[in-house]
Design a protein around this motif. Structure first.
Motif, mmCIF file in Angstrom:
data_model
loop_
_atom_site.group_PDB
_atom_site.id
_atom_site.type_symbol
_atom_site.label_atom_id
_atom_site.label_comp_id
_atom_site.label_asym_id
_atom_site.label_seq_id
_atom_site.Cartn_x
_atom_site.Cartn_y
_atom_site.Cartn_z
ATOM 1 N N VAL A 138 48.699 27.640 45.268
ATOM 2 C CA VAL A 138 48.034 27.068 44.097
ATOM 3 C C VAL A 138 48.954 26.037 43.448
ATOM 4 N N GLY B 2 46.590 25.504 38.592
ATOM 5 C CA GLY B 2 45.659 26.608 38.308
ATOM 6 C C GLY B 2 44.704 26.262 37.176
ATOM 7 N N PRO B 3 44.133 27.273 36.504
ATOM 8 C CA PRO B 3 43.170 27.017 35.440
ATOM 9 C C PRO B 3 43.791 26.191 34.308
ATOM 10 N N ILE C 169 44.637 23.195 45.207
ATOM 11 C CA ILE C 169 45.292 24.154 46.112
ATOM 12 C C ILE C 169 45.679 23.452 47.410
ATOM 13 N N PRO D 58 43.463 33.919 44.455
ATOM 14 C CA PRO D 58 43.644 33.843 43.000
ATOM 15 C C PRO D 58 42.528 33.076 42.308
ATOM 16 N N LEU D 59 42.239 33.476 41.065
ATOM 17 C CA LEU D 59 41.280 32.772 40.202
ATOM 18 C C LEU D 59 41.930 31.452 39.785
ATOM 19 N N ILE D 60 41.368 30.332 40.244
ATOM 20 C CA ILE D 60 41.997 29.036 39.965
ATOM 21 C C ILE D 60 41.227 28.196 38.948
ATOM 22 N N GLY D 61 40.027 28.608 38.569
ATOM 23 C CA GLY D 61 39.307 27.805 37.587
ATOM 24 C C GLY D 61 37.930 28.347 37.314
ATOM 25 N N ALA E 80 50.280 31.796 42.797
ATOM 26 C CA ALA E 80 50.330 32.005 44.243
ATOM 27 C C ALA E 80 50.885 30.725 44.842
ATOM 28 N N SER F 115 39.829 38.467 37.807
ATOM 29 C CA SER F 115 41.140 37.949 38.209
ATOM 30 C C SER F 115 41.905 38.965 39.070
ATOM 31 N N VAL G 63 46.406 34.796 34.786
ATOM 32 C CA VAL G 63 46.174 34.500 36.197
ATOM 33 C C VAL G 63 47.499 34.474 36.943
ATOM 34 N N ALA H 131 41.222 22.478 39.562
ATOM 35 C CA ALA H 131 42.350 23.174 40.180
ATOM 36 C C ALA H 131 42.718 22.432 41.463
#
Lengths: 324, 324
Positions: free
Chosen positions: B30, B33-34, B41, A124-127, B27, A115, B24, B39
């Motif tokens: 996004v 997110g998770p 974006i 960014p880490l989205i999933g 941003a 992350s 996380v 997700a």
């Protein structure tokens, strides 16, 4: 990869990849399919880039590596693919298969490293997904990176080189893996800033680009093949890292530069006659001309030949071809 | 998942996911997110959806499964996530870690099944990665699916349900895994057409949706939690598959519907008073009201309660919580 990190049988891997490339059905919205550093598709009237890499214990890192090292490399390997296209990372997804012995704290360190590294590169880490091995199995991470073209810059493909182009690399090659499993392959900075600066400075004169992960001997051949050309590499011109010289001696360092792999430097082709600066980017990363591309002399010609002392030397066994 | 396909320790998995969700960084681009099925974006002025799932030998299939079954499931699992958002698949990427014993023919069958299934859903295979395990290790596949919103339809999130909403499921539940490891979990059709038809027919009156993979007892609780509500499920209303009735008997089939998992049906919340048809989509898939959502009675209340014979029964141990 060194002998202590064996690779898949190159026959199986290359034949499988070739099979994938030939059987994938085209679709109108697919601009670039499998075979380049990233795929490119049309989305919402613009382009989106996507790539997916694996990081498997024993293959890409040893069990002695820290979660911080592993998580960082899982992301930077993918960011290096984004650099190879001169694109801009926008998001990542990560899937982790955890060994049964992993502690909660270690698993959290791993995702924190993923992350943190992803956020550092604006992606960014989205999933993603996680699960634990049922029986024994290695820590396995797959990261997907999504990217967009840089404003006004078309993604630079692996193909597109022309006969007569000069071949350049960023930085220096070889010695990426220390005997203890550490080294440059954990600490490298993906050449994102360098790639963007190159694309902005030289524009369409950068005909083709890729990143180096399996060693110049192997990746350079793939690079030339993508444009149906032959790469002629001059051993004496190869920039070698101090670690490469230490591991192979000064006289043989060029072999390490061709074969060690895990460099994550950029390999690119520039139209002959175009002035390329000696360094690029915020850290003045060196750019070195290491050879040129020429028309294939015959249909069965090697895609890459290497000149040493003005003679052709066989480097077909170098790189990560046969280290099963 | 049945006892012969054990799951990860639920503590580790849920705690790790919670950790990911809280750490996380947000941003601007996004949107989601998770934590949801996909997700979301912002890309090129529109929305792009992305999800990534794992399929690991021993955990999601047994060694007796065919490459065609495994490759198909790797993709349909992800397409089910796209259905859960009422979105349209556009592309997939696949990464495979192959056992050392795999033959070239088997590896090709696997990627062919992945590629064929992906193309069938309009989401061509555009990239990925493969490698072979260094030592023993299970066949591991990670698929990433990219999707776009359906024209004029906003992605339907897991959150967004309101107190008083009625809870529905598509199709029937339970009995997905046969004792031999085969069954519905390999053959299910992701509810893509049903999801699109629902979104078009009921519009914003579908407040929330997700797909069921870990069993209604577990996923229903997550569904209610996403909207900070309590799900009240009525056991007698649960639609059970013939395989579920056969495995659990008629009297206990409701337990299978709650606990067996791997259903890949849609769970969705509709505003009270809105007329929901008995069937939907080109195959007239049944829609069944199985309960409702209500405000949480207290901060420590269960997210899901189940009524059977008009009494609350404890189903907290059902679903794929504790099958380590």
């Amino acid at each position: 990869m060194s002998a202590d990190l064996p690779r898949a049988d190159s026959f199986a891997e290359d034949a499988l990849l070739a099979h994938i490339h030939t059987t994938v059905a085209g679709a109108e919205h697919v601009v670039v399919g499998p075979g380049d550093d990233m795929a490119v598709i049309k989305v919402n009237g613009g382009e989106l880039l996507a790539a997916k890499d694996l990081l498997v214990e024993g293959r890409h890192f040893l069990g002695t590596a820290s979660m911080a090292q592993i998580g960082r490399k899982a992301v930077t390997r993918n960011i290096s693919d984004v650099a190879a296209m001169a694109a801009k990372p926008v998001a990542i997804l990560a899937a982790c298969v955890l060994p049964r012995s992993i502690t909660q704290a270690c698993a959290q360190e791993l995702v924190d490293a993923i992350s943190r590294t992803a956020a550092h590169f604006g992606a960014p880490l989205i999933g993603g997904d996680t699960c634990v091995h049922v029986a024994n199995g290695p820590l396995t991470i797959s990261v997907t990176v999504l990217a967009q073209p840089l404003d006004g810059v078309k993604p630079i493909l692996r193909s597109g080189a022309r006969a007569g182009d000069h071949i350049f690399v960023t930085g220096a090659l070889g010695g990426s893996l220390q005997p203890d499993g550490g080294g440059h392959h954990f600490t490298f900075e993906p050449r994102l800033a360098e790639s963007h600066a190159l694309a902005r400075l030289l524009g369409a004169n950068v005909h083709a680009m890729m990143d180096l992960s399996d060693g110049l001997a192997r990746d350079g051949a793939r690079f030339a093949q993508a444009s149906a050309l032959q790469a002629v590499i001059v051993a004496e011109q190869l920039p070698c890292t101090p670690a490469c010289v230490k591991a192979h001696t000064q006289v043989n360092a060029w072999r390490g530069a061709l074969g060690d792999g895990e460099d994550y430097e950029l390999l690119f082709a520039v139209a002959a006659g175009v002035k390329v600066p000696a360094t690029i980017g915020p850290n003045n990363t060196p750019l070195t001309c290491i050879g040129s591309l020429q028309a294939l002399p015959g249909t069965n010609s090697e895609a890459l030949i290497c000149m040493h002392n003005q003679k052709v030397v066989d480097v077909s066994q170098l790189g990560l071809w046969h280290n099963t």
